[in-house]
Design a protein around this motif. Structure first.
Motif, PDB file in Angstrom:
ATOM      1  N   THR A 185       2.097  -6.916  16.552  1.00 24.61           N
ATOM      2  CA  THR A 185       2.633  -6.209  15.397  1.00 24.61           C
ATOM      3  C   THR A 185       1.514  -5.425  14.734  1.00 24.61           C
ATOM      4  OG1 THR A 185       4.126  -6.439  13.499  1.00 24.61           O
ATOM      5  CG2 THR A 185       2.290  -7.989  13.611  1.00 24.61           C
ATOM      6  N   SER A 186       1.882  -4.615  13.776  1.00 20.96           N
ATOM      7  CA  SER A 186       0.912  -3.779  13.072  1.00 20.96           C
ATOM      8  C   SER A 186       0.454  -4.443  11.780  1.00 20.96           C
ATOM      9  CB  SER A 186       1.546  -2.423  12.739  1.00 20.96           C
ATOM     10  OG  SER A 186       2.586  -2.611  11.784  1.00 20.96           O
TER      11      SER A 186
ATOM     12  N   GLU B 150       0.549  -3.018   8.989  1.00 20.26           N
ATOM     13  CA  GLU B 150       1.549  -2.637   7.984  1.00 20.26           C
ATOM     14  C   GLU B 150       2.705  -3.635   7.937  1.00 20.26           C
ATOM     15  OE1 GLU B 150      -0.900   0.731   9.104  1.00 20.26           O
ATOM     16  OE2 GLU B 150       0.408  -0.468  10.371  1.00 20.26           O
TER      17      GLU B 150
END
Length: 143
Positions: free
Chosen positions: A41-42, A44
């Motif tokens: 995942t990022s 963000e």
């Protein structure tokens, strides 16, 4: 970033914070941080989970979430921007929570946010910020 592993951390959260329903926000944080560590995942997405839990979480949840954010900050310095948003949040409880973490911030960030929080419209926020600032600047007074 050091953790005891996803499964261990999730089990601890569930046991300590009252099961799946009560601990859902914090479990989401733990899973998102581990997804970030694993490259799934990022930053963000992880910050979004952290913001949600810090703002919406009940006692215990928001504190532990702040700890996870500090871990993320160590590996992703740009993520400290979240603390700036929290310090200016419309909800005084979020600003109070942020003031509670002042002692853990790097000196420059601590100074920056102290000057924001010490002028807060909430007396509770101002007093906590001032107390934590004093603790950091004069630890000899607290031994």
């Amino acid at each position: 970033m050091f953790t005891f592993g996803r499964d261990h951390e999730v089990q601890h959260v569930l046991k300590r914070y009252g099961g799946e329903e009560k601990a859902a926000l914090l479990v989401a944080v733990v899973n998102s941080v581990h997804d970030l560590i694993e490259g799934r995942t990022s930053i963000e997405t992880t910050i979004s989970a952290i913001e949600n839990a810090f703002i919406e979480g009940r006692a215990g949840i928001w504190e532990k979430t702040g700890g996870w954010l500090l871990k993320v900050n160590a590996d992703y310095p740009s993520s400290t921007e979240v603390w700036r948003r929290f310090a200016c949040h419309s909800n005084a409880n979020v600003r109070f929570r942020t003031a509670g973490f002042l002692t853990y911030f790097p000196k420059d960030l601590r100074k920056e946010l102290y000057f924001v929080l010490r002028q807060d419209k909430s007396k509770k926020v101002r007093e906590l910020a001032e107390g934590n600032w004093d603790f950091c600047e004069h630890p000899e007074n607290y031994s």
